[in-house]
Design an enzyme around this catalytic site. Structure first.
Site, mmCIF file in Angstrom:
data_model
loop_
_atom_site.group_PDB
_atom_site.id
_atom_site.type_symbol
_atom_site.label_atom_id
_atom_site.label_comp_id
_atom_site.label_asym_id
_atom_site.label_seq_id
_atom_site.Cartn_x
_atom_site.Cartn_y
_atom_site.Cartn_z
ATOM 1 N N GLU A 28 0.834 -1.203 0.000
ATOM 2 C CA GLU A 28 0.000 0.000 0.000
ATOM 3 C C GLU A 28 0.867 1.250 0.000
ATOM 4 O O GLU A 28 0.622 2.200 -0.753
ATOM 5 C CB GLU A 28 -0.900 0.015 1.238
ATOM 6 N N GLU A 29 1.871 1.255 0.865
ATOM 7 C CA GLU A 29 2.755 2.410 0.963
ATOM 8 C C GLU A 29 3.432 2.700 -0.372
ATOM 9 O O GLU A 29 3.512 3.847 -0.814
ATOM 10 C CB GLU A 29 3.795 2.147 2.058
ATOM 11 N N GLY A 30 3.905 1.652 -1.035
ATOM 12 C CA GLY A 30 4.547 1.838 -2.327
ATOM 13 C C GLY A 30 3.580 2.315 -3.395
ATOM 14 O O GLY A 30 3.885 3.242 -4.152
#
Length: 498
Positions: free
Chosen positions: A163-165
């Site tokens: 998700e962060e990426g």
């Protein structure tokens, strides 16, 4: 009879002129009084620190593109919220000064409708691995603190690495308008796939690489399927937990300790010659990213001595990576599948900061970057203090290690080389907005990037305004001519009677 027809024509033209005037007046009023701005708040609860980002956008263009602007980024004092595992209430209290600042910026009458989020990243992912109940307590306390403010709080949660990426990739491409762009012809256009850029992110506890490959992604665990503005994207993304800068340097120290001939002495080739410090075994092995030797006592004191050896520093850092691909034909490191690199990349967060300290973020060739880092790593502690006078003592100590690690991650970890190095753009902001996952997070959760392309804006363009104005003028002239003709005819009839 002719007079009645003339009066009727004048009346019809008059009614049409009034209607057209009222229409123009309404459209002018709508244009002069646009919808009021809207606001959004997102906490980035990172492993080493937290920040609150305050965003703003025109209320009438929620599904537009390139309309969100960053008003302010408030840095929370103290460490990341994962550091409050034994004092959860302290994590919530640390956020309040930035929330107070946000309440000064967001108009009071709009605060209750301002969406507010907190996303925690790799620091909290590590805490959850260590002690899930403590991680939940920290999240509960930060949610409690934010809930005391008159905002539309929509939750605090831990983001996955993918998700962060993915959200960082959305942010940078949104800001660059490579997903959707408003053309000079007044229509939305989808730029070609070659314009979409990759995202390289280095935090304190994890590192992310995300890009749109030119081939099919064979490992589904590294694939994210997105539908943005009516276009499907199959992007590659992977987050390497423990390979953020802080944790990687901790792994480096642990590796040096375990490879030392003297258990109480650590010779650190990435620390400047002449630098010395003491730490305990407990301080060194306080993370799930490093495992203490069974023979080490937590209270045992360790003496660390810098030796300033660039080649040995680079070699020690490369030992942190496993470059064997195993069953994968193409991989990054540690056996993780990675398709061939493609296109331009934007590197931000720790990758930007570690090289910006050395003024190496302006597109310098790789040879110069290598030479500059090597020169720094070969400098004495006294010389480093002279070279970096505005930095803190810990930043000066880690400057060689941090920049060497960033370079090793990009070249040996992600696979860039002399030919692809020019495709990396080191940035902190795009269009006065910080690059990171927070903007993408808010855009996603507020549905401001729809799955379908927005409809063409329907409105009165300049050419239509001109045509309407000319038509109104013609009507008024015709009415004047008719009235003048009737007056002349009436006067002429009167003279005849005399």
């Amino acid at each position: 009879m002719h007079r009645a027809v003339a009066w009727g024509s004048a009346a019809v033209l008059g009614v049409l002129a009034v209607a057209l005037f009222l229409l123009l007046l309404t459209l002018a009023k709508d244009t002069a009084l646009p919808a009021r701005n809207k606001y959004g708040l997102v906490f980035d609860a990172g492993s080493t620190h937290s920040s609150l980002y305050i965003y703003c956008w025109p209320g009438g263009k929620e599904n537009g593109t390139g309309v969100v602007s960053q008003l302010e980024a408030c840095s929370v004092e103290g460490p990341g919220i994962s550091s409050y595992a034994d004092n959860p209430a302290g994590a919530g209290a640390s956020l309040k000064p930035c929330l107070d600042r946000a309440m000064e910026i967001v108009p009071a009458e709009q605060q209750q409708e301002t969406p507010t989020y907190l996303g925690a990243t790799a620091g909290m992912r590590l805490l959850r691995e260590q002690n899930s109940s403590k991680a939940e307590q920290v999240l509960a306390e930060v949610a409690k603190a934010i809930g005391q403010y008159p905002v539309d709080f929509r939750g605090a949660r831990i983001l996955s690495g993918n998700e962060e990426g993915s959200l960082g990739w959305i942010t940078v491409n949104y800001l660059l308008e490579t997903l959707l762009k408003w053309s000079i012809t007044g229509t939305w256009i989808h730029p070609p796939a070659e314009d979409v850029v990759g995202a390289l992110d280095l935090g304190g506890a994890s590192a992310q690489i995300t890009f749109l490959p030119g081939t099919t992604i064979s490992d589904s665990s590294t694939r994210a399927l997105l539908r943005l503005y009516g276009t499907n994207y199959s992007i590659y993304t992977h987050s390497y937990l423990c390979y953020g800068q802080k944790q990687a340097l901790k792994m480096l120290m642990a590796s040096l300790h375990q490879g030392s001939s003297s258990p109480q002495q650590i010779s650190h080739p990435c620390y400047p010659l002449g630098y010395q410090e003491n730490l305990t075994v407990a301080q060194l092995y306080d993370s799930p990213c490093v495992q203490a030797p069974s023979t080490a006592s937590p209270a045992e004191s360790l003496s660390v001595r810098g030796t300033g050896q660039p080649a040995a520093c680079s070699a020690a850092i490369q030992e942190l990576f496993n470059f064997s691909c195993g069953a994968n034909e193409s991989c990054g490191f540690n056996g993780v599948y990675q398709p061939p690199l493609r296109g331009e990349f934007f590197a931000f967060s720790g990758l930007y900061h570690s090289l910006h300290l050395l003024n190496l973020t302006r597109g310098q060739p790789l040879s110069l970057v290598n030479a500059t880092i090597r020169q720094l790593c070969n400098s004495s502690w006294l010389k480093v203090q002279e070279l970096l006078p505005s930095m803190s003592s810990s930043q000066r100590r880690d400057a060689c290690a941090a920049s060497s690690y960033s370079l090793a991650l990009l070249l040996h970890g992600f696979g860039f080389d002399h030919s692809t190095w020019p495709h990396i753009h080191f940035v902190q902001q795009v269009g006065n907005t910080d690059v990171g996952w927070t903007l993408g997070y808010m855009l996603n959760l507020t549905n401001m990037i729809p799955s379908e392309a927005p409809q063409r804006v329907v409105g009165l363009q300049r050419s239509n305004w001109v045509a309407a104005t000319v038509l109104l003028a013609i009507m008024l002239i015709l009415i004047f001519c008719l009235l003048t003709a009737m007056c002349c005819q009436r006067g002429s009839s009167g003279y005849e009677r005399l």
